[in-house]
Motif scaffolding. Structure first.
Motif, PDB file in Angstrom:
ATOM      1  N   SER A  67      -4.631   9.405  -4.476  1.00 56.38           N
ATOM      2  CA  SER A  67      -6.030   9.620  -4.841  1.00 56.38           C
ATOM      3  C   SER A  67      -6.211  10.571  -6.017  1.00 56.38           C
ATOM      4  O   SER A  67      -7.341  10.978  -6.289  1.00 56.38           O
ATOM      5  CB  SER A  67      -6.854  10.069  -3.625  1.00 56.38           C
TER       6      SER A  67
ATOM      7  N   ASP B 258       2.765  11.906  -2.846  1.00 50.25           N
ATOM      8  CA  ASP B 258       1.775  10.839  -2.731  1.00 50.25           C
ATOM      9  C   ASP B 258       0.603  11.212  -3.650  1.00 50.25           C
ATOM     10  O   ASP B 258      -0.135  12.153  -3.369  1.00 50.25           O
ATOM     11  CB  ASP B 258       1.320  10.762  -1.262  1.00 50.25           C
TER      12      ASP B 258
ATOM     13  N   LYS C 151      -7.865   3.848  -6.359  1.00 49.46           N
ATOM     14  CA  LYS C 151      -8.857   4.896  -6.646  1.00 49.46           C
ATOM     15  C   LYS C 151      -8.984   5.055  -8.171  1.00 49.46           C
ATOM     16  O   LYS C 151      -9.976   4.664  -8.745  1.00 49.46           O
ATOM     17  CB  LYS C 151      -8.467   6.214  -5.980  1.00 49.46           C
TER      18      LYS C 151
ATOM     19  N   GLY D  89       0.809  -1.217   0.000  1.00 48.94           N
ATOM     20  CA  GLY D  89       0.000   0.000   0.000  1.00 48.94           C
ATOM     21  C   GLY D  89       0.842   1.266   0.000  1.00 48.94           C
ATOM     22  O   GLY D  89       2.067   1.228   0.163  1.00 48.94           O
TER      23      GLY D  89
HETATM   24  C1  PLP Z   1      -3.771  10.156  -0.274  1.00 48.98           C
HETATM   25  C2  PLP Z   1      -3.655   8.800   0.333  1.00 48.98           C
HETATM   26  N1  PLP Z   1      -2.442   8.354   0.725  1.00 48.98           N
HETATM   27  C3  PLP Z   1      -2.288   7.143   1.278  1.00 48.98           C
HETATM   28  C4  PLP Z   1      -3.343   6.303   1.489  1.00 48.98           C
HETATM   29  C5  PLP Z   1      -3.114   4.960   2.130  1.00 48.98           C
HETATM   30  O1  PLP Z   1      -3.142   3.994   1.148  1.00 48.98           O
HETATM   31  P1  PLP Z   1      -3.034   2.441   1.472  1.00 48.98           P
HETATM   32  O2  PLP Z   1      -4.290   2.055   2.139  1.00 48.98           O
HETATM   33  O3  PLP Z   1      -2.860   1.862   0.088  1.00 48.98           O
HETATM   34  O4  PLP Z   1      -1.844   2.227   2.341  1.00 48.98           O
HETATM   35  C6  PLP Z   1      -4.626   6.702   1.087  1.00 48.98           C
HETATM   36  C7  PLP Z   1      -5.790   5.809   1.269  1.00 48.98           C
HETATM   37  O5  PLP Z   1      -6.913   6.135   1.047  1.00 48.98           O
HETATM   38  C8  PLP Z   1      -4.778   7.985   0.510  1.00 48.98           C
HETATM   39  O6  PLP Z   1      -5.984   8.420   0.133  1.00 48.98           O
END
Ligand code: PLP
Length: 359
Positions: free
Chosen positions: A173, A170, A194, A75
């Motif tokens: 989304s 990052d 997403k 993730g």
């Molecule tokens: C902007 C953002 N960064 C990080 C994450 C965390 O992602 P993960 O659940 O794949 O670790 C999310 C999850 O919704 C997110 O929206």
């Protein structure tokens, strides 16, 4: 079966043609006599899938040739830790911009590895805006930002000029939501769930020199270099997810690419935000106008009771996934790439109706 209008924040709606293709290819994957779920990640069929997914991403995002692409598990949250682990030594500095819960999680992880400066934050105003006019720390190894704040509904329109400090972002989304100049960044990461595909794979796009960096005092599995040298197959990669990301990218190409996708997302966002603004006594957007996200529109109603009623009536019309994040409350309509314009039309016509009946 009527498919719901799916406003989920992630995992989120996927393009119907992608789901249909998965269904058609499930039992006998392209003549292999087995499904993609059952084959080796070293098979010629999967190697072709991996190569094609990378090539499509490069084409769709116009990724320069000195950048490499990785597909990793763990993730986006694992990247919160892998970045400082790979790019900071004890005592070294990195700058972070705090624009919501995901930025805060990234900051928390980074603090275990270096001297972290928070050079901009909107926390004292409930993360309702994107900070501007930032000053970066001389000697910082990198600047980290969250491009789109999924929970608070804000998004960077223009990324900051960090001069000679590498910018890491990052894009979980909002990757693929609009045309973006990849060369502004030294490293981008994004959980796929997403805009890019299903949960379970994280896309990393970075300048080769960063991924090649030697860092022998951290576990082998957490070194970018390990995954670069093994072309994302050091261990078993998320095979199915990489395949679906490839299909989503084909769908984006057929859609007309990221310029067209950006227009599509802007049209949906304009319709939704205009509906909020046209009913000022009833709906209140939580993000400042200039920071509003194309992907996640967050708003409040006059009371929590009305918000519950809104969600329940919307649900009876097949408008699904509108409850705000549990930490923020209110309503959140996520409008990722695969959400059709018609879904936003349906939602906004319900919103007008609901405001009229309950004002
Ligand atoms: C902007 C953002 N960064 C990080 C994450 C965390 O992602 P993960 O659940 O794949 O670790 C999310 C999850 O919704 C997110 O929206």
């Amino acid at each position: 079966m009527e498919r719901k209008s799916n406003f989920n924040a992630g995992p989120a709606t996927l393009p119907l043609p992608v789901l249909e293709k998965i269904q058609a290819e499930m039992i006998d994957f392209r003549g292999a006599g087995m499904s993609i779920l059952e084959m080796s990640h070293r098979s010629k069929e999967f190697t072709a899938v991996l190569d094609n997914t990378k090539a499509s991403l490069r084409e769709v995002m116009d990724i320069p040739s000195d950048y490499e692409i990785l597909f990793l598990g763990g993730g986006a949250s694992q990247q919160f830790a892998m970045i400082p682990m790979n790019f900071l030594q004890t005592g070294q500095k990195a700058d972070y911009i705090s624009t919501g819960s995901w930025s805060q999680k990234a900051i928390k992880e980074a603090k275990a590895f270096g001297d972290i400066q928070v050079v901009g934050s909107s926390e004292d105003q409930n993360f309702s805006f994107i900070p501007q006019n930032l000053e970066f720390s001389p000697g910082a190894q990198y600047v980290h930002l969250t491009s789109n704040n999924t929970i608070f509904g804000t998004q960077w329109k223009n990324y900051p000029e960090t001069k000679n400090i590498p910018l890491f972002a990052d894009l979980s989304s909002d990757i693929l939501c609009r045309k973006t100049d990849v060369s502004q960044f030294s490293l981008i990461y994004a959980g796929a769930q997403k805009n890019a595909g299903p949960a379970g794979v994280t896309i990393i796009i970075a300048r080769r020199e960063f991924l090649e960096k030697d860092k022998n005092d951290i576990p082998i599995i957490f070194r970018y270099k390990t995954h670069l040298e093994k072309d994302s197959c050091y261990n078993t990669p998320p095979v199915f997810q990489i395949y679906v990301v490839g299909l989503v990218l084909e769908w984006i190409k057929e859609f007309g690419g990221l310029l067209k996708m950006g227009e599509h997302n802007q049209r949906k966002a304009d319709l939704l935000y205009n509906t909020i603004d046209e009913n000022p006594g009833f709906y209140k957007g939580t993000a400042e106008k200039e920071s509003r996200s194309l992907m996640n529109a967050t708003f409040r109603l006059p009371s929590e009771d009305l918000e519950s009623k809104f969600i329940s009536e919307a649900s009876s019309l097949n408008l699904h996934g509108l409850k705000g994040h549990r930490s923020a409350g209110g309503i959140r309509a996520s409008m990722y790439n695969a959400l059709p314009f018609e879904a936003v039309e349906k939602l906004t016509s319900f919103m007008k109706d609901f405001a009229q009946k309950n004002s």
